[in-house]
Design an enzyme around this catalytic site. Structure first.
Site, PDB file in Angstrom:
ATOM      1  N   LYS A 204      79.886   7.855  62.547  1.00 39.89           N
ATOM      2  CA  LYS A 204      81.023   8.784  62.599  1.00 39.89           C
ATOM      3  C   LYS A 204      80.652  10.126  61.951  1.00 39.89           C
ATOM      4  CE  LYS A 204      82.837   6.989  58.217  1.00 39.89           C
ATOM      5  NZ  LYS A 204      83.808   6.036  57.603  1.00 39.89           N
TER       6      LYS A 204
ATOM      7  N   CYS B  35      78.135  32.297  47.624  1.00 43.81           N
ATOM      8  CA  CYS B  35      78.787  33.194  48.583  1.00 43.81           C
ATOM      9  C   CYS B  35      78.873  32.484  49.936  1.00 43.81           C
ATOM     10  CB  CYS B  35      77.996  34.486  48.730  1.00 43.81           C
ATOM     11  SG  CYS B  35      77.632  35.280  47.152  1.00 43.81           S
ATOM     12  N   MET B  36      79.473  33.153  50.900  1.00 50.86           N
ATOM     13  CA  MET B  36      79.602  32.548  52.217  1.00 50.86           C
ATOM     14  C   MET B  36      78.241  32.228  52.832  1.00 50.86           C
ATOM     15  SD  MET B  36      81.512  33.968  55.616  1.00 50.86           S
ATOM     16  CE  MET B  36      83.168  33.801  54.987  1.00 50.86           C
ATOM     17  N   ASP B  37      77.287  33.137  52.610  1.00 51.11           N
ATOM     18  CA  ASP B  37      76.007  33.026  53.312  1.00 51.11           C
ATOM     19  C   ASP B  37      74.810  32.860  52.396  1.00 51.11           C
ATOM     20  OD1 ASP B  37      77.473  33.966  55.688  1.00 51.11           O
ATOM     21  OD2 ASP B  37      77.482  35.871  54.584  1.00 51.11           O
TER      22      ASP B  37
ATOM     23  N   ARG C  24      78.841  -3.220  58.082  1.00 52.45           N
ATOM     24  CA  ARG C  24      79.109  -1.884  58.620  1.00 52.45           C
ATOM     25  C   ARG C  24      78.612  -0.790  57.666  1.00 52.45           C
ATOM     26  NH1 ARG C  24      84.460  -3.764  58.627  1.00 52.45           N
ATOM     27  NH2 ARG C  24      84.903  -2.054  57.192  1.00 52.45           N
TER      28      ARG C  24
ATOM     29  N   HIS D 119      88.457  -3.463  55.205  1.00 52.49           N
ATOM     30  CA  HIS D 119      87.630  -2.438  54.559  1.00 52.49           C
ATOM     31  C   HIS D 119      87.876  -2.477  53.051  1.00 52.49           C
ATOM     32  CE1 HIS D 119      85.038   1.017  54.718  1.00 52.49           C
ATOM     33  NE2 HIS D 119      85.954   1.912  54.385  1.00 52.49           N
TER      34      HIS D 119
ATOM     35  N   ARG E  55      95.199   1.637  53.704  1.00 55.10           N
ATOM     36  CA  ARG E  55      94.900   2.738  54.617  1.00 55.10           C
ATOM     37  C   ARG E  55      95.258   2.186  55.998  1.00 55.10           C
ATOM     38  NH1 ARG E  55      88.925   5.395  54.203  1.00 55.10           N
ATOM     39  NH2 ARG E  55      88.558   3.898  55.856  1.00 55.10           N
TER      40      ARG E  55
ATOM     41  N   TYR F 165      79.184  37.628  43.074  1.00 55.68           N
ATOM     42  CA  TYR F 165      80.601  37.971  42.962  1.00 55.68           C
ATOM     43  C   TYR F 165      81.189  37.564  41.611  1.00 55.68           C
ATOM     44  CZ  TYR F 165      80.854  38.733  48.037  1.00 55.68           C
ATOM     45  OH  TYR F 165      80.692  39.189  49.308  1.00 55.68           O
TER      46      TYR F 165
HETATM   47  C1  LIG Z   1      83.051   5.013  56.984  1.00 55.32           C
HETATM   48  C2  LIG Z   1      83.304   3.581  57.151  1.00 55.32           C
HETATM   49  C3  LIG Z   1      82.294   2.617  56.926  1.00 55.32           C
HETATM   50  C4  LIG Z   1      80.974   2.965  56.297  1.00 55.32           C
HETATM   51  O1  LIG Z   1      81.179   3.166  54.920  1.00 55.32           O
HETATM   52  P1  LIG Z   1      79.940   3.458  53.954  1.00 55.32           P
HETATM   53  O2  LIG Z   1      80.524   3.469  52.608  1.00 55.32           O
HETATM   54  O3  LIG Z   1      79.404   4.783  54.367  1.00 55.32           O
HETATM   55  O4  LIG Z   1      78.956   2.376  54.176  1.00 55.32           O
HETATM   56  C5  LIG Z   1      82.558   1.319  57.247  1.00 55.32           C
HETATM   57  N1  LIG Z   1      83.759   0.947  57.748  1.00 55.32           N
HETATM   58  C6  LIG Z   1      84.766   1.828  57.926  1.00 55.32           C
HETATM   59  C7  LIG Z   1      86.065   1.377  58.448  1.00 55.32           C
HETATM   60  C8  LIG Z   1      84.577   3.172  57.630  1.00 55.32           C
HETATM   61  O5  LIG Z   1      85.581   4.040  57.804  1.00 55.32           O
END
Ligand SMILES: *Cc1c(COP(=O)(O)O)cnc(C)c1O
Length: 439
Positions: free
Chosen positions: A35, A311-313, A221, A165, A133, A264
């Site tokens: 992701k 700064c920005m750049d 995961r 999760h 969540r 700045y």
């Molecule tokens: C982002 C995410 C992961 C991976 O998490 P890490 O801490 O980067 O290993 C796994 N499952 C879900 C649902 C996530 O949103």
């Protein structure tokens, strides 16, 4: 492009090796989470490198990300889990994307999508074991199971997974981990009562993959660990190698007297006569503005701290009497070889997590350059086949031999960038168009 100003370099072989390392530590299958443009590393090259390392699944947050993987010709199972109402889920079903359902409404949308696609939707039912969540609460869980069992009997969905999760697996031993595992086990037992026994039960993120084999179930995961960064507190040896390096060439140097205010707001004053070096990376490129006066940058053989505001750049470094010159390479973070800063050092300095540091450097105006060969399709001797998706190979697929940190490197003369850069991201400055882009 023979000369460069600032770049984010991605070591694809490190991504492959990290997945191999994770696989070696589990009997479960590995879903590499790609992701957010592969945590800033580039989703497609990262996905291919992870698959080369033995990942058998890919994880995406959004439907768009999952469909992008499919459009690129990636056929491995893909799960997309963050779905707003009204999305064209039938496109996901048709493209063989596994989809999350955590409520009756979401399951209903999947049933509709399945009818429209003319095939069952592959669904992973999510139970909230405490993160609060996504996920059905334990109170909502039986109703979701009942509806899913009915839809499965009607041929509208196939329940491929049950999942959850973690809240705080990055604090090994934290009481929430055991508690969530107990709630998860209970949720699985309830599912069994409804006749739902999916092939894949999964809850482990990187932290649990690294520390809790009892949480691996059928599939882990990992995200951040795929990219070689650890979610764990310092001191936990992981055997992973950070894949991203962010660096830039000094554009300008000057001698200034003691007491000179810098950048700045003059948030920094020189303590003595000194050489200032200007580095062309700023908050538009991913450098957090909070790194003002604290961000570490390697230049001229040692780590320096950003002088004054980001700064920005651009940022400024105070180099004392060290012989730094325009063209020298300043490395913000990388694998950490020879004492150079890592993304974790940046996170510690700025008060965030390494996830945010690398993700910020994705999709910026800085060229992303890939090293290594993992997952890079071999060029077809018969010539390019526009029907076969895959990143274009812009030169010999040799690993970059760049060793950042010396003050007198001449990357053009060494040819390291040109030869090492096997893939340039589509759309990046100086990019070589990839097959995806052409197709
Ligand atoms: C982002 C995410 C992961 C991976 O998490 P890490 O801490 O980067 O290993 C796994 N499952 C879900 C649902 C996530 O949103």
């Amino acid at each position: 492009m023979s000369m460069w100003q600032a770049e984010v370099r991605i070591d694809l072989d490190a991504i492959r090796d990290n997945v191999e390392t994770l696989r070696a530590g589990t009997t479960a299958e590995v879903m590499a989470v790609v992701k957010a443009d592969g945590y800033g590393h580039g989703m497609l090259p990262s996905a291919r490198a992870a698959l080369a390392g033995g990942a058998t699944w890919l994880g995406a947050a959004t439907l768009d990300e999952a469909l992008t993987l499919r459009r690129a010709g990636i056929t491995a199972p893909v799960l997309a889990w963050l779905l707003a109402p009204g999305l064209p889920l039938h496109e996901g079903v048709t493209a063989d994307v596994d989809l999350n359902a955590a409520s009756l409404d979401q399951l209903g949308e999947l049933v509709t999508a399945a009818r429209r696609a003319g095939r069952p939707a592959r669904v992973h039912l999510k139970i909230d074991t405490g993160l609060a969540r996504g996920g059905a609460t334990p109170a909502e869980w039986p109703a979701l199971l009942e509806a899913a069992a009915k839809a499965q009997a009607g041929g509208e969905v196939e329940v491929v997974g049950i999942w959850s999760h973690f809240v705080y697996a990055d604090a090994p031993g934290h009481e929430t981990v055991d508690h969530q595992l107990a709630v998860f086990a209970e949720g699985l037992a309830t599912a069994e009562q409804f006749g739902i026994e999916p092939r894949y039960r999964h809850i482990a993120n990187s932290a649990a993959t690294l520390t809790r084999p009892d949480a691996h179930y059928d599939l882990v995961r990992p995200g951040i660990a795929v990219y070689g960064l650890s979610p764990l507190p310092a001191g936990h040896e992981t055997g992973l190698r950070p894949a991203m390096t962010a660096r830039a060439r000094v554009t300008h140097t000057k001698r200034v007297p003691a007491g000179q205010g810098v950048s700045y707001g003059h948030a920094y004053y020189t303590a003595r006569e000194t050489t200032l070096a200007l580095v062309p990376l700023g908050y538009a490129d991913g450098v957090p503005r909070h790194a003002s006066n604290v961000g570490p940058v390697w230049l001229g053989g040692r780590t320096r701290t950003i002088a004054g505001r980001v700064c920005m750049d651009q940022i400024v470094l105070d180099c004392g009497d060290d012989p730094v010159a325009p063209g020298d390479v300043a490395t913000l973070f990388g694998p950490g070889d020879d004492g150079m800063p890592t993304a974790t050092d940046w996170a510690d300095a700025v008060g965030t997590i390494n996830y945010e540091i690398v993700t910020r450097f994705g999709g910026s105006r800085v060229s992303r350059v890939y090293d290594g060969t993992a997952g890079v399709p071999t060029p077809d001797p018969a010539g390019p086949d526009p029907a076969v998706p895959g990143p274009a190979v812009s030169g010999p697929a040799v690993s970059g031999s760049v060793v950042p940190g010396s003050t007198d490197q001449d990357f053009t003369a060494s040819g390291a960038v040109d030869q090492g850069a096997v893939v340039r991201d589509p759309g990046a400055p100086g990019a070589v168009a990839s097959a995806e882009e052409v197709a």
